[in-house]
Scaffold this motif. Structure first.
Motif, PDB file in Angstrom:
ATOM      1  N   GLY A 131       9.910  -0.656  44.275  1.00 21.90           N
ATOM      2  CA  GLY A 131       8.351  -1.103  43.666  1.00 21.90           C
ATOM      3  C   GLY A 131       7.260  -0.767  43.436  1.00 21.90           C
ATOM      4  N   TRP A 163      10.653   1.990  36.018  1.00 26.22           N
ATOM      5  CA  TRP A 163      11.105   3.341  36.887  1.00 26.22           C
ATOM      6  C   TRP A 163      11.567   3.085  37.870  1.00 26.22           C
ATOM      7  CZ3 TRP A 163      10.886   4.697  31.863  1.00 26.22           C
ATOM      8  CH2 TRP A 163       9.093   4.806  30.831  1.00 26.22           C
ATOM      9  N   THR A 164      11.723   1.162  38.435  1.00 26.02           N
ATOM     10  CA  THR A 164      12.339   1.334  39.512  1.00 26.02           C
ATOM     11  C   THR A 164      13.698   2.606  39.898  1.00 26.02           C
ATOM     12  OG1 THR A 164      11.727  -0.334  39.215  1.00 26.02           O
ATOM     13  CG2 THR A 164      12.562  -0.167  41.308  1.00 26.02           C
ATOM     14  N   HIS A 214      19.707   6.319  36.190  1.00 27.11           N
ATOM     15  CA  HIS A 214      19.196   5.986  37.038  1.00 27.11           C
ATOM     16  C   HIS A 214      17.609   4.698  37.777  1.00 27.11           C
ATOM     17  CE1 HIS A 214      16.253   9.827  38.041  1.00 27.11           C
ATOM     18  NE2 HIS A 214      16.315   8.460  38.566  1.00 27.11           N
ATOM     19  N   PHE A 215      17.444   4.810  36.673  1.00 23.61           N
ATOM     20  CA  PHE A 215      16.148   4.068  37.040  1.00 23.61           C
ATOM     21  C   PHE A 215      16.058   2.409  36.086  1.00 23.61           C
ATOM     22  CE2 PHE A 215      14.093   6.356  34.334  1.00 23.61           C
ATOM     23  CZ  PHE A 215      12.975   7.102  34.586  1.00 23.61           C
ATOM     24  N   ALA A 380       7.804  11.509  38.456  1.00 28.29           N
ATOM     25  CA  ALA A 380       7.733  11.129  39.502  1.00 28.29           C
ATOM     26  C   ALA A 380       6.955  11.200  40.780  1.00 28.29           C
ATOM     27  CB  ALA A 380       9.335  10.952  40.095  1.00 28.29           C
ATOM     28  N   GLU A 385      -0.574  16.363  36.805  1.00 25.58           N
ATOM     29  CA  GLU A 385      -2.324  16.339  36.515  1.00 25.58           C
ATOM     30  C   GLU A 385      -3.050  15.648  37.737  1.00 25.58           C
ATOM     31  OE1 GLU A 385      -0.020  15.836  34.524  1.00 25.58           O
ATOM     32  OE2 GLU A 385      -0.564  17.338  33.070  1.00 25.58           O
ATOM     33  N   ILE A 386      -2.475  14.014  38.654  1.00 21.47           N
ATOM     34  CA  ILE A 386      -3.293  13.539  38.902  1.00 21.47           C
ATOM     35  C   ILE A 386      -3.243  14.566  40.506  1.00 21.47           C
ATOM     36  CG2 ILE A 386      -2.499  10.818  40.551  1.00 21.47           C
ATOM     37  CD1 ILE A 386      -3.345  11.420  37.205  1.00 21.47           C
ATOM     38  N   VAL A 404     -12.991   9.677  33.375  1.00 22.92           N
ATOM     39  CA  VAL A 404     -11.976   8.674  33.617  1.00 22.92           C
ATOM     40  C   VAL A 404     -11.331   8.003  34.314  1.00 22.92           C
ATOM     41  CG1 VAL A 404     -10.699  10.454  31.731  1.00 22.92           C
ATOM     42  CG2 VAL A 404     -10.357  10.812  34.305  1.00 22.92           C
TER      43      VAL A 404
END
Ligand SMILES: Cc1cc2nc3c(=O)[nH]c(=O)nc-3n(C[C@H](O)[C@H](O)[C@H](O)COP(=O)(O)OP(=O)(O)OC[C@H]3O[C@@H](n4cnc5c(N)ncnc54)[C@H](O)[C@@H]3O)c2cc1C
Length: 409
Positions: A131, A163-164, A214-215, A380, A385-386, A404
């Motif tokens: 979570g 998106w869990t 699935h989420f 996921a 980018e991160i 940003v």
């Protein structure tokens, strides 16, 4: 004969005797064993293989025996994995408990938490979900708003997670909640473990482009959680959260050995759809593309191995997980694009009425799904980018981009 040679022979012989033939083949997502209170097995062999591994502690070979593992050291663990791969054995259990919650509890948990949770993960009794993300907090994870208000020895949790994965089928969640709304955003977060069967938890499945669901979006409405379920220290959950992301990114850089070992590779697809002439693939351009992919994959495997060795010796840099996640998931996407080009119309299968007359095999339908799934892996666990932002900042030491937000995930 050295101890390790004897150990290898013992493992090899145990796997030969105990891993059923049908568990030595590639596994689809539907066939994976996720563990948990509602554990499902696609075949009697899957259950047999799971039971045998649980008994030996082989679902978590490197965890201490007292917590349900096999107690293997670094070299033994590597030999165990090599022998599993040599025979093509499926992972007996896949579970966020094995990849993320368990390692976090091992590192940050109290003795009581370790004894309560780890053996249940090792035995596949509890399935875990994560979570973290919220409707307004994905890349900017530290901006999360799900709140935990103190109420005596408990917290009352209110908010929503997005998106869990597997939330509707999971038994416990490791969850990030805000316990201090006045502190700077990274400092008011707490890492909490709780039972998904608690009153006030509701998980609503979301359908994906692959047709799977699935989420979920997960809602918490006055969920009561004992304070003793904090992992680490109240308001310092960001430290645990970042560590878990490193475990996740490490796992995701090598999805094939962690979870799904695909039946189709660029090489097998080329042999099937293009064919060989004089032992060589008939098309020189695909030949070159496949060689490029296989070299990249080999380099990634070797770097992963090196990273594991460095960690075991206490000289590892956890930022490497970020690099491997970026490289691994981007390569996975390139691999499926290549397979798609090679397989041509055989890769355009879909289920449903419009396609029912086209005669796609199960394997071809699976290929389309795997191609679509590969696109989710670079999102996921934190987007590509991160990962590049983190590499720029923490590995290369470049100045921060001040236009940003930094993006926690
Ligand atoms: C298959 C799958 C399973 C998942 N399972 C889970 C789960 O079990 N538990 C859970 O908590 N979460 C889960 N997630 C959520 C996942 O962690 C987030 O989707 C991810 O962190 C991105 O957040 P977001 O979707 O809010 O996108 P956003 O953060 O809104 O990003 C949108 C786009 O903007 C880009 N962007 C954002 N900020 C920056 C920046 N600072 N610099 C450059 N580009 C930027 C991103 O790269 C992306 O392309 C899952 C996601 C997927 C796809």
């Amino acid at each position: 004969m050295s101890d390790l040679t004897t150990f290898r022979e013992e493992i090899r012989s145990w796997l030969n005797d105990n891993c059923p033939e049908s568990m030595r083949t590639p596994v689809t997502q539907e066939e994976q064993v996720w563990g948990g209170r509602n554990v499902r097995f696609a075949s009697t062999d899957a259950k047999l293989w799971f039971d045998r591994c649980v008994e030996k502690g082989y679902c978590v070979p490197d965890w201490p025996k007292e917590y349900g593992g096999a107690g293997f050291d670094r070299q033994q663990t590597r030999i165990f994995k090599e022998e599993m791969a040599r025979l093509g054995c499926r992972a007996p259990q896949v579970n966020l408990g094995i990849w993320m919650a368990g390692p976090a509890i091992l590192e940050f948990g109290t003795e009581e938490q370790k004894r309560e949770h780890l053996p249940k993960i090792a035995r596949g009794e509890i399935r875990w979900c994560q979570g973290y993300s919220e409707p307004g907090a994905g890349s900017d994870l530290a901006g999360l708003q799900c709140r935990a208000d103190s109420d005596g020895d408990d917290y009352m949790i209110n908010g929503s997670k997005m998106w869990t994965s597997g939330a509707d089928e999971s038994d416990w969640v490791y969850c990030l909640v805000r316990t201090d709304f006045d502190a700077p955003k990274h400092n008011g977060i707490t890492f909490l473990l709780f039972d998904m069967a608690s009153e006030g938890v509701d998980a609503k499945p979301i359908e994906l482009i692959t047709g799977e669901t699935h989420f979920c979006q997960t809602f918490f409405d006055n969920v009561r959680v004992p304070k003793k379920n904090v992992l680490g220290v109240e308001n310092q959950g960001w430290t645990v959260a970042k560590r878990v992301l490193q475990f996740e990114r490490n796992m995701m850089s090598d999805m094939e050995s962690s979870a799904v070992r695909a039946a189709v590779t660029p090489r097998s697809s080329a042999i099937e759809h293009i064919g060989l002439v004089d032992g060589k693939l008939a098309d020189p351009i695909f030949r070159q593309d496949i060689a490029r992919h296989e070299i990249a994959k080999r380099a990634l495997d070797k770097t992963q191995q090196r990273m594991a060795d460095e960690f075991a010796e206490g000289v590892g840099d956890m930022n490497v997980a970020t690099i491997l996640k970026y490289v691994g998931t981007e390569e996975e996407k390139r691999k499926y694009e290549l397979i798609l080009k090679i397989a041509g119309e055989h890769a355009l299968g879909w289920s449903g009425d419009a396609f029912s007359d086209d005669g796609f095999s199960d394997e071809e339908l699976q290929l389309t799904r795997d191609w679509l799934s590969s696109k989710t892996h670079s999102i996921a666990g934190g987007t590509s980018e991160i990962q590049l932002n983190i590499i720029a900042k923490r590995v290369l030491g470049l100045p921060e981009n001040t236009t940003v937000d930094k993006g926690g995930k």
